[in-house]
Design a protein around this motif. Structure first.
Motif, PDB file in Angstrom:
ATOM      1  N   LEU A   1     -72.782 -50.985 -10.634  1.00 49.70           N
ATOM      2  CA  LEU A   1     -71.360 -50.807 -10.382  1.00 49.70           C
ATOM      3  C   LEU A   1     -70.996 -49.386  -9.970  1.00 49.70           C
ATOM      4  CD1 LEU A   1     -69.985 -52.874 -13.393  1.00 49.70           C
ATOM      5  CD2 LEU A   1     -70.159 -53.582 -11.012  1.00 49.70           C
ATOM      6  N   LEU A   2     -71.999 -48.564  -9.643  1.00 50.15           N
ATOM      7  CA  LEU A   2     -71.717 -47.189  -9.215  1.00 50.15           C
ATOM      8  C   LEU A   2     -70.761 -47.123  -8.021  1.00 50.15           C
ATOM      9  CD1 LEU A   2     -75.176 -45.455  -9.696  1.00 50.15           C
ATOM     10  CD2 LEU A   2     -73.035 -44.864 -10.841  1.00 50.15           C
ATOM     11  N   PRO A   3     -70.896 -47.986  -7.028  1.00 52.73           N
ATOM     12  CA  PRO A   3     -69.917 -47.948  -5.935  1.00 52.73           C
ATOM     13  C   PRO A   3     -68.488 -48.174  -6.412  1.00 52.73           C
ATOM     14  CG  PRO A   3     -71.842 -49.223  -5.276  1.00 52.73           C
ATOM     15  CD  PRO A   3     -71.982 -48.946  -6.743  1.00 52.73           C
ATOM     16  N   VAL A   4     -68.327 -49.000  -7.449  1.00 49.62           N
ATOM     17  CA  VAL A   4     -67.008 -49.244  -8.018  1.00 49.62           C
ATOM     18  C   VAL A   4     -66.448 -47.953  -8.608  1.00 49.62           C
ATOM     19  CG1 VAL A   4     -65.753 -50.515  -9.799  1.00 49.62           C
ATOM     20  CG2 VAL A   4     -67.561 -51.647  -8.496  1.00 49.62           C
ATOM     21  N   ILE A   5     -67.283 -47.225  -9.340  1.00 55.01           N
ATOM     22  CA  ILE A   5     -66.857 -45.964  -9.944  1.00 55.01           C
ATOM     23  C   ILE A   5     -66.486 -44.955  -8.867  1.00 55.01           C
ATOM     24  CG2 ILE A   5     -67.624 -44.024 -11.365  1.00 55.01           C
ATOM     25  CD1 ILE A   5     -69.386 -45.989 -12.913  1.00 55.01           C
ATOM     26  N   LEU A   6     -67.306 -44.852  -7.827  1.00 55.96           N
ATOM     27  CA  LEU A   6     -67.040 -43.904  -6.749  1.00 55.96           C
ATOM     28  C   LEU A   6     -65.744 -44.232  -6.022  1.00 55.96           C
ATOM     29  CD1 LEU A   6     -70.626 -43.442  -5.353  1.00 55.96           C
ATOM     30  CD2 LEU A   6     -69.148 -41.620  -6.199  1.00 55.96           C
ATOM     31  N   ASP A   7     -65.423 -45.506  -5.935  1.00 54.41           N
ATOM     32  CA  ASP A   7     -64.178 -45.912  -5.290  1.00 54.41           C
ATOM     33  C   ASP A   7     -62.973 -45.281  -5.972  1.00 54.41           C
ATOM     34  OD1 ASP A   7     -62.416 -47.728  -3.634  1.00 54.41           O
ATOM     35  OD2 ASP A   7     -61.963 -48.502  -5.636  1.00 54.41           O
TER      36      ASP A   7
ATOM     37  N   ALA B   1     -74.330 -52.420 -20.652  1.00 52.94           N
ATOM     38  CA  ALA B   1     -75.712 -51.934 -20.588  1.00 52.94           C
ATOM     39  C   ALA B   1     -75.921 -51.142 -19.303  1.00 52.94           C
ATOM     40  CB  ALA B   1     -76.690 -53.103 -20.654  1.00 52.94           C
ATOM     41  N   LEU B   2     -76.840 -50.178 -19.345  1.00 50.27           N
ATOM     42  CA  LEU B   2     -77.065 -49.279 -18.213  1.00 50.27           C
ATOM     43  C   LEU B   2     -77.404 -50.020 -16.913  1.00 50.27           C
ATOM     44  CD1 LEU B   2     -77.205 -46.397 -17.185  1.00 50.27           C
ATOM     45  CD2 LEU B   2     -79.582 -46.301 -17.970  1.00 50.27           C
ATOM     46  N   PRO B   3     -78.305 -51.023 -16.915  1.00 55.24           N
ATOM     47  CA  PRO B   3     -78.620 -51.702 -15.652  1.00 55.24           C
ATOM     48  C   PRO B   3     -77.396 -52.302 -14.966  1.00 55.24           C
ATOM     49  CG  PRO B   3     -80.231 -52.263 -17.333  1.00 55.24           C
ATOM     50  CD  PRO B   3     -79.131 -51.530 -18.031  1.00 55.24           C
ATOM     51  N   HIS B   4     -76.498 -52.891 -15.773  1.00 55.10           N
ATOM     52  CA  HIS B   4     -75.278 -53.455 -15.194  1.00 55.10           C
ATOM     53  C   HIS B   4     -74.377 -52.360 -14.653  1.00 55.10           C
ATOM     54  CE1 HIS B   4     -71.153 -55.482 -15.777  1.00 55.10           C
ATOM     55  NE2 HIS B   4     -71.652 -55.869 -14.622  1.00 55.10           N
ATOM     56  N   LEU B   5     -74.247 -51.255 -15.367  1.00 52.58           N
ATOM     57  CA  LEU B   5     -73.363 -50.168 -14.935  1.00 52.58           C
ATOM     58  C   LEU B   5     -73.886 -49.496 -13.667  1.00 52.58           C
ATOM     59  CD1 LEU B   5     -72.564 -48.549 -18.413  1.00 52.58           C
ATOM     60  CD2 LEU B   5     -71.102 -50.079 -17.071  1.00 52.58           C
TER      61      LEU B   5
ATOM     62  N   LEU C   1     -70.131 -48.371 -27.959  1.00 53.09           N
ATOM     63  CA  LEU C   1     -70.624 -49.356 -27.000  1.00 53.09           C
ATOM     64  C   LEU C   1     -70.537 -48.828 -25.573  1.00 53.09           C
ATOM     65  CD1 LEU C   1     -71.635 -52.311 -26.677  1.00 53.09           C
ATOM     66  CD2 LEU C   1     -69.247 -53.000 -26.478  1.00 53.09           C
ATOM     67  N   GLY C   2     -69.573 -47.973 -25.292  1.00 54.73           N
ATOM     68  CA  GLY C   2     -69.344 -47.509 -23.933  1.00 54.73           C
ATOM     69  C   GLY C   2     -69.904 -46.142 -23.613  1.00 54.73           C
ATOM     70  N   GLN C   3     -70.866 -45.647 -24.396  1.00 55.13           N
ATOM     71  CA  GLN C   3     -71.352 -44.289 -24.163  1.00 55.13           C
ATOM     72  C   GLN C   3     -72.084 -44.140 -22.838  1.00 55.13           C
ATOM     73  OE1 GLN C   3     -74.813 -43.086 -26.843  1.00 55.13           O
ATOM     74  NE2 GLN C   3     -74.081 -44.880 -27.946  1.00 55.13           N
ATOM     75  N   GLU C   4     -72.787 -45.163 -22.379  1.00 55.66           N
ATOM     76  CA  GLU C   4     -73.456 -45.082 -21.084  1.00 55.66           C
ATOM     77  C   GLU C   4     -72.431 -44.986 -19.955  1.00 55.66           C
ATOM     78  OE1 GLU C   4     -76.413 -44.505 -20.563  1.00 55.66           O
ATOM     79  OE2 GLU C   4     -77.610 -45.268 -22.226  1.00 55.66           O
ATOM     80  N   LEU C   5     -71.356 -45.739 -20.074  1.00 58.55           N
ATOM     81  CA  LEU C   5     -70.294 -45.678 -19.079  1.00 58.55           C
ATOM     82  C   LEU C   5     -69.661 -44.295 -19.058  1.00 58.55           C
ATOM     83  CD1 LEU C   5     -68.348 -46.895 -17.024  1.00 58.55           C
ATOM     84  CD2 LEU C   5     -66.982 -47.776 -18.946  1.00 58.55           C
ATOM     85  N   ALA C   6     -69.405 -43.724 -20.230  1.00 58.28           N
ATOM     86  CA  ALA C   6     -68.800 -42.396 -20.309  1.00 58.28           C
ATOM     87  C   ALA C   6     -69.692 -41.345 -19.653  1.00 58.28           C
ATOM     88  CB  ALA C   6     -68.538 -42.024 -21.765  1.00 58.28           C
ATOM     89  N   ASN C   7     -70.985 -41.424 -19.895  1.00 57.99           N
ATOM     90  CA  ASN C   7     -71.916 -40.454 -19.306  1.00 57.99           C
ATOM     91  C   ASN C   7     -71.983 -40.580 -17.791  1.00 57.99           C
ATOM     92  OD1 ASN C   7     -73.118 -38.744 -21.334  1.00 57.99           O
ATOM     93  ND2 ASN C   7     -74.040 -40.576 -22.223  1.00 57.99           N
ATOM     94  N   ILE C   8     -71.999 -41.811 -17.291  1.00 62.56           N
ATOM     95  CA  ILE C   8     -72.049 -42.009 -15.844  1.00 62.56           C
ATOM     96  C   ILE C   8     -70.763 -41.508 -15.197  1.00 62.56           C
ATOM     97  CG2 ILE C   8     -72.039 -43.769 -14.038  1.00 62.56           C
ATOM     98  CD1 ILE C   8     -73.985 -45.386 -15.728  1.00 62.56           C
ATOM     99  N   GLU C   9     -69.618 -41.874 -15.772  1.00 67.30           N
ATOM    100  CA  GLU C   9     -68.338 -41.412 -15.236  1.00 67.30           C
ATOM    101  C   GLU C   9     -68.291 -39.889 -15.171  1.00 67.30           C
ATOM    102  OE1 GLU C   9     -64.528 -43.306 -16.519  1.00 67.30           O
ATOM    103  OE2 GLU C   9     -65.871 -44.324 -17.915  1.00 67.30           O
TER     104      GLU C   9
ATOM    105  N   ASP D   1     -59.793 -43.317 -22.847  1.00 66.73           N
ATOM    106  CA  ASP D   1     -59.165 -42.223 -23.576  1.00 66.73           C
ATOM    107  C   ASP D   1     -60.116 -41.059 -23.858  1.00 66.73           C
ATOM    108  OD1 ASP D   1     -56.488 -41.703 -25.051  1.00 66.73           O
ATOM    109  OD2 ASP D   1     -58.009 -41.174 -26.533  1.00 66.73           O
ATOM    110  N   THR D   2     -61.253 -41.345 -24.467  1.00 67.78           N
ATOM    111  CA  THR D   2     -62.168 -40.276 -24.860  1.00 67.78           C
ATOM    112  C   THR D   2     -62.883 -39.648 -23.667  1.00 67.78           C
ATOM    113  OG1 THR D   2     -63.862 -41.957 -25.304  1.00 67.78           O
ATOM    114  CG2 THR D   2     -62.541 -41.219 -27.162  1.00 67.78           C
ATOM    115  N   THR D   3     -63.179 -40.459 -22.641  1.00 61.97           N
ATOM    116  CA  THR D   3     -63.826 -39.907 -21.447  1.00 61.97           C
ATOM    117  C   THR D   3     -62.899 -38.944 -20.726  1.00 61.97           C
ATOM    118  OG1 THR D   3     -65.013 -41.996 -21.217  1.00 61.97           O
ATOM    119  CG2 THR D   3     -65.086 -40.486 -19.349  1.00 61.97           C
ATOM    120  N   SER D   4     -61.620 -39.259 -20.722  1.00 60.30           N
ATOM    121  CA  SER D   4     -60.636 -38.357 -20.121  1.00 60.30           C
ATOM    122  C   SER D   4     -60.649 -37.003 -20.814  1.00 60.30           C
ATOM    123  CB  SER D   4     -59.234 -38.982 -20.214  1.00 60.30           C
ATOM    124  OG  SER D   4     -58.246 -38.056 -19.839  1.00 60.30           O
TER     125      SER D   4
END
Length: 567
Positions: free
Chosen positions: A159-165, A152-156, A489-497, A337-340
């Motif tokens: 975790l933005l610092p994790v992604i930036l890492d 879910a978006l609030p959880h992701l 299920l992971g579309q919010e993660l893909a958009n943020i990435e 895979d798809t986000t790449s």
């Protein structure tokens, strides 16, 4: 005197052959004669049509390109069928967004939309037999509920610092190629960063203590590392086996019984090894967090996805263990895979569309300032959170347009015989699709000239910025994550990435395509600009199909630091 027919063996054989011929003739020429379709062969069905269409495509091209050619020869119908029996099923290729919506949305008979076809089971070695991707009905609903909170978006956002890492590692790799001017496969480093991100999303507690360039299994599953040497060796073995298993699915355009039995055997062997090792890791971590899991004290922003999914579990039964193991393998595959592929195509389209690249850099400079370091973006994200993305509408439009032109996959659904499922054509007639594999061909749907006009094949992010234009487009015309209950299920993660990585890379570096898709130049060496605002390519780059669609050559590139005048 009554005349009697003597049923000798030869007569029986003749009658049997006549009956078989009639049945085949009926199934080929009569059963689905009211469907739009190419000319059909009594013996081959439409296999010969499909073969010729594939032969007319560039080497290694995805099946969607062949479908597009057949669709054109048929006069662009809303849907058409290909009879691939007895090797496969009857395939219904849906080319119209309204018809695609009918198969994806819930109904009284199918409250979660049509189920996935059995052919998806060919991926079971890689993603597990109980994967959320291939499950149907209540089994799918329960799995979806278990993992929704973690994606879910609030959880992701937390975790933005994790992604930036992990994006920092990605930019470091780009910088090394910029210094060396060496040619590289953009797909390789995009795969690496998205793989690392999904690993860390599943294990944020681990990241808080140590950052590794290569993900470990305990990090992926558990949220913390183990100092046990045996565990560390097990982690390395899991990822070695996993990557070898993925490799067996490359260059397999269509899985069928014709696949090399030796490949099937290797897949089963590696899948068994993988299951044993992953289940050992799950049991190890569960035993160390049993009280917190059972008492609902798992912290969403600290613990891994898998522990979040086990909240309330008091005993790790074999059934739960098997299911959790299957989802781990599913997320390892689907989480990167798809986000790449999205990142590869976005950076390519930006590299060949100077107007769009300049506009994007202007927007980013206005929001982030002229410093292109990741620290600036980090500070903005940690202080403003997701609200900062609302200040980057052009970046969002670029991502949306990239997914429109280059969807990384499609979706297939199926209703068994007797389900009574009908698709309604735009002209009002309805046809039954029971026992069909219904394939929503996004490569055609997303480029529908009746929807997107004469520029349907052009990269124009601005089309998503005009409220008048976007409000006139039905939501069903854009569906890269599909729609309905079974949307990704992971579309919010893909958009943020994608937002974070593109915001960092596109303003700091200039990418140049090598080989397919390379820019055409004039006699003076200057790039030739097409009237649509893009550089002309010597030869178009296109998608191939492995398990999903990917650029045929791994998106071969060179890279240089962005010119100062762009900022």
């Amino acid at each position: 005197m009554d005349t009697q027919i003597l049923l000798t063996p030869s007569v029986v054989v003749i009658l049997l052959l006549v009956f078989i011929y009639y049945r085949i003739w009926y199934h080929r020429f009569k059963q689905y004669s009211f469907w739009p379709q190419p000319p059909v062969s009594l013996l081959w069905g439409h296999w010969n049509v499909m073969h010729k269409a594939i032969q007319a495509c560039p080497a290694g091209a995805s099946s969607d390109i062949a479908f597009g050619r057949i669709w054109e020869t048929l006069g662009r119908p809303p849907a058409f069928i290909l009879d691939l029996r007895p090797v496969g099923s009857v395939l219904c290729v849906v080319c119209n967004h309204e018809m695609a919506e009918q198969s994806a949305q819930p109904s009284k008979k199918f409250p979660y939309g049509l189920g996935k076809p059995p052919v998806m089971k060919t991926m079971s070695a890689l993603i597990g037999r109980g994967s959320i991707i291939t499950s149907n009905g209540l089994e799918w609903k329960n799995l979806r509920r278990r993992y929704t909170q973690a994606f879910a978006l609030p959880h992701l956002i937390r975790l933005l610092p994790v992604i930036l890492d992990k994006v920092g590692n990605f930019l470091q790799n780009i910088e090394e190629y910029a210094v060396s001017s060496e040619e590289f496969r953009l797909g390789d480093i995009c795969n690496r960063v998205t793989y690392d991100i999904i690993s860390k999303i599943m294990a944020p507690r681990y990241v808080a203590h140590r950052a590794l360039r290569s993900p470990s299994l305990d990090a992926v599953l558990l949220g913390e590392s183990s100092d046990n040497i045996a565990d560390q060796l097990r982690q390395r073995e899991i990822f070695r086996i996993y990557h070898q298993l993925v490799a067996t699915y490359r260059n397999t355009e269509e899985e069928s019984f014709l696949i090399d039995p030796r490949v099937k055997w290797r897949r089963r062997r590696m899948a068994t090894q993988l299951d044993v090792l992953i289940q050992e890791a799950i049991k190890y971590r569960f035993s160390h967090s049993r009280s917190r899991v059972a008492n609902h004290t798992i912290e969403g922003n600290l613990d891994g996805v898998i522990l979040m999914s086990l909240v309330g579990v008091e005993e790790l039964t074999q059934e739960i263990l098997n299911s959790t193991c299957d989802q781990v393998k599913t997320f390892l595959f689907a989480g990167h895979d798809t986000t790449s592929t999205l990142l590869q195509w976005a950076l390519y389209e930006l590299s060949r569309t100077p107007r769009v690249l300049h506009s994007l850099r202007t927007e980013l400079d206005e929001v982030l300032g002229h410093d292109t370091g990741t620290e600036v973006l980090y500070n903005c994200l940690t202080t403003q959170g997701a609200s900062i993305f609302g200040k980057m509408p052009y970046l969002s439009a670029i991502i949306k347009e990239t997914l429109r032109l280059h969807p990384p996959g499609a979706t297939a659904r199926m209703a068994v015989t007797g389900s009574g499922v009908f698709l309604q054509f735009p002209d009002g007639r309805t046809l039954c699709v029971d026992d069909f594999v219904v394939y929503n061909c996004l490569s055609i749907i997303h480029r529908d000239g009746d929807v997107y006009g004469e520029s349907s094949n052009d990269f124009i992010p601005e089309r998503w910025l005009c409220k008048k234009n976007t409000s006139a487009l039905p939501a069903s015309t854009w569906r890269p994550f599909e729609r309905g209950p079974r949307s990704c299920l992971g579309q919010e993660l893909a958009n943020i990435e994608a937002r974070v990585i593109l915001a960092c890379a596109a303003r700091k570096y200039d990418f140049f395509k090598v080989g397919l898709g390379e820019t055409m130049v004039d006699a003076s060496g200057a790039p030739i600009l097409h009237e649509n605002g893009q550089y002309r390519a010597v030869e178009d780059v296109y998608n191939t199909r492995e398990l999903t669609f990917k650029p045929i050559d791994g998106m071969r590139m060179t890279v240089q630091p962005a010119l100062a005048l762009d900022h």
